[in-house]
Design an enzyme around this catalytic site. Structure first.
Site, PDB file in Angstrom:
ATOM      1  CG  HIS A   3      -1.882  -1.064   1.332  1.00  0.00           C
ATOM      2  ND1 HIS A   3      -1.584  -2.296   1.867  1.00  0.00           N
ATOM      3  CD2 HIS A   3      -3.181  -1.113   0.944  1.00  0.00           C
ATOM      4  CE1 HIS A   3      -2.663  -3.073   1.797  1.00  0.00           C
ATOM      5  NE2 HIS A   3      -3.641  -2.377   1.247  1.00  0.00           N
TER       6      HIS A   3
ATOM      7  CE1 TYR B 239      -1.338   0.640   5.124  1.00  0.00           C
ATOM      8  CE2 TYR B 239      -3.091   1.225   3.596  1.00  0.00           C
ATOM      9  CZ  TYR B 239      -2.485   0.310   4.435  1.00  0.00           C
ATOM     10  OH  TYR B 239      -3.024  -0.933   4.566  1.00  0.00           O
ATOM     11  CD  GLU B 240       2.206  -1.768   3.471  1.00  0.00           C
ATOM     12  OE1 GLU B 240       2.760  -2.709   4.036  1.00  0.00           O
ATOM     13  OE2 GLU B 240       1.620  -1.880   2.377  1.00  0.00           O
TER      14      GLU B 240
ATOM     15  CG  MET C   8      -6.898   3.820   2.737  1.00  0.00           C
ATOM     16  SD  MET C   8      -6.211   3.607   4.387  1.00  0.00           S
ATOM     17  CE  MET C   8      -7.510   4.341   5.389  1.00  0.00           C
ATOM     18  CB  SER C   9      -5.794  -0.741  -2.027  1.00  0.00           C
ATOM     19  OG  SER C   9      -7.102  -1.248  -2.145  1.00  0.00           O
TER      20      SER C   9
ATOM     21  CG  ASN D  66     -16.000   1.197   7.088  1.00  0.00           C
ATOM     22  OD1 ASN D  66     -15.196   0.451   6.487  1.00  0.00           O
ATOM     23  ND2 ASN D  66     -15.965   2.505   6.953  1.00  0.00           N
TER      24      ASN D  66
HETATM   25  N1  HPA Z   1     -12.025   4.577   4.371  1.00  0.00           N
HETATM   26  C1  HPA Z   1     -10.874   4.244   3.760  1.00  0.00           C
HETATM   27  N2  HPA Z   1     -10.470   2.999   3.609  1.00  0.00           N
HETATM   28  C2  HPA Z   1     -11.264   2.013   4.070  1.00  0.00           C
HETATM   29  C3  HPA Z   1     -12.465   2.287   4.726  1.00  0.00           C
HETATM   30  C4  HPA Z   1     -12.870   3.638   4.875  1.00  0.00           C
HETATM   31  O1  HPA Z   1     -13.936   3.963   5.443  1.00  0.00           O
HETATM   32  N3  HPA Z   1     -13.006   1.083   5.068  1.00  0.00           N
HETATM   33  C5  HPA Z   1     -12.150   0.121   4.626  1.00  0.00           C
HETATM   34  N4  HPA Z   1     -11.083   0.684   4.028  1.00  0.00           N
END
Ligand code: HPA
Length: 283
Positions: free
Chosen positions: A88, A90-91, A216-217, A240
Site C-alpha cells: 500500500h 501508506y506503508e 486506500m488501494s 463500514n
Molecule cells: N475509508 C478508507 N479505507 C477504508 C475504509 C474507509 O472507510 N473502510 C475500509 N477501508
C-alpha cells in the site's frame, strides 16, 4: 536506486515462468479478510513475496504477502494466480513498488486481473457486508505509478482510462450477483493514500464529486494494469459506512471483522467470476 520498471517486471516474470510454468489466464488480488481464498484452490502451490524477485515486501495485519497458483473447480478447473496481500502507498512504498506484481503478472502472460479491497460505503443504501463492483474510480491518492520516463515495452505514455473497468467483466459480475441474490452494488471507488481514515467533511466532498465508496488501494494498480494491457475488474467489500455516516468510530478491527462476515458471499462470487473472465481472455 530501483531497477527500471520494465527490467524488474521482466525478471520477475521469467522467475515465475521457470518456477511455476505457463501463466494462468487470470489473477486476483485479495483484499482484507480474503487471504485464505487461496487455500481453497485445487492443487495450490505458492511462494512468499519475499522469495519472488520484483514482488513487494508487505507488512500490514491481514495481508500475508503470498502468491498462490491453483485451480478453481477441481483439478481440471480454471487456473488462477491469487495474490494474498498487497503493498500500500501508506506503508511508504514507492508507487512503482506497489504495482510491480501487476506488471510481473502481465509480462508472465496473465490476461485479466480482478482487484478486491475493503472500502467505506458512501452511497445511500449501502450496508456493511455489501459488495460493490467498481464501474470507475477517482484517483485522489496523489500518486500516479506511470510518473517518470515511459517504457513503451510496458505500455503507452498516455494510456486511455475511459473504460478502465472492463464492461464485459462488469456485466458478468452483475449477472452472477443477481443470480446468487447478493447485495451487489456497482459504483465509483475513490482511492486515497491513507492511512488515516477520512473526516466527515472529506466524505461529504467525496459524495459530492461522485464517489460511492472509499478506500486506500486499487487505483494505482488499475492504472498500471491498464497501461500494460490487462483487462481489469474490481470488487469492494463495503466493510463500514464511511466517516460521519454511521454511529461508530472507524477501526481496522471493524473492517477486518466485517470482511470476514462477508467472506463466503465474496468467495462465491470470485469462484463464479474468475472462470468466466478466463474464458474471455483465453486466446
Ligand atoms: N475509508 C478508507 N479505507 C477504508 C475504509 C474507509 O472507510 N473502510 C475500509 N477501508
Amino acid at each position: 536506486m530501483h531497477a527500471p520498471p520494465y527490467e524488474t517486471a521482466r525478471d520477475a516474470a521469467s522467475h515465475l515462468q521457470s518456477r511455476f510454468g505457463d501463466a494462468p489466464p487470470v489473477a486476483v488480488v485479495l483484499g482484507s479478510g480474503l487471504g485464505d481464498f487461496a487455500d481453497g484452490l485445487s492443487g495450490a502451490r505458492g511462494a512468499a513475496y519475499g522469495d519472488l524477485p520484483g514482488f513487494p515486501p508487505v507488512g500490514v495485519e491481514g495481508h500475508a504477502g503470498r502468491l498462490v497458483l491453483g485451480r478453481i473447480g477441481g483439478p481440471d478447473g480454471t487456473p488462477v494466480a491469487a495474490l494474498a496481500g498487497r503493498a500500500h502507498l501508506y506503508e511508504g512504498h514507492d508507487p512503482t513498488a506497489v504495482v510491480s506484481a501487476v506488471r510481473a503478472l502481465r509480462l508472465w502472460g496473465v490476461g485479466a486481473l480482478l482487484l478486491t479491497n475493503a472500502a467505506g460505503g458512501i452511497r445511500d443504501g449501502m450496508r456493511p457486508g455489501d459488495l460493490m463492483t467498481l464501474s470507475d474510480h477517482i484517483n485522489l491518492s496523489g500518486y500516479n505509478p506511470l510518473r517518470g520516463p515511459n517504457d513503451a515495452r510496458l505500455g503507452p505514455r498516455f494510456p486511455d482510462m475511459s473504460a478502465a473497468y472492463d464492461p464485459v467483466f462488469r456485466r458478468i459480475l452483475a449477472e452472477l450477483g443477481a443470480a446468487a441474490g447478493l447485495r451487489l452494488h456497482e459504483g465509483v471507488y475513490v482511492g486515497l493514500a491513507g492511512p488515516s481514515y477520512e473526516t466527515p467533511a472529506e466524505i461529504r466532498m467525496l459524495r459530492t464529486v461522485g464517489g460511492d465508496a472509499v478506500g486506500m488501494s486499487t487505483v494505482v494498480e488499475v492504472i498500471a494494469a491498464r497501461h500494460c494491457g490487462l483487462r481489469v475488474a474490481g470488487i469492494s467489500c463495503i466493510t463500514n459506512l464511511a466517516a460521519g455516516l454511521g454511529q461508530t468510530e472507524l477501526s481496522h478491527d471493524e473492517v477486518k471483522e466485517t470482511a470476514l462476515l462477508a467472506r463466503s458471499a465474496f468467495v462465491g462470487l470470485l469462484e463464479a467470476a474468475l472462470p468466466r473472465f478466463a474464458a474471455e481472455v483465453r486466446p
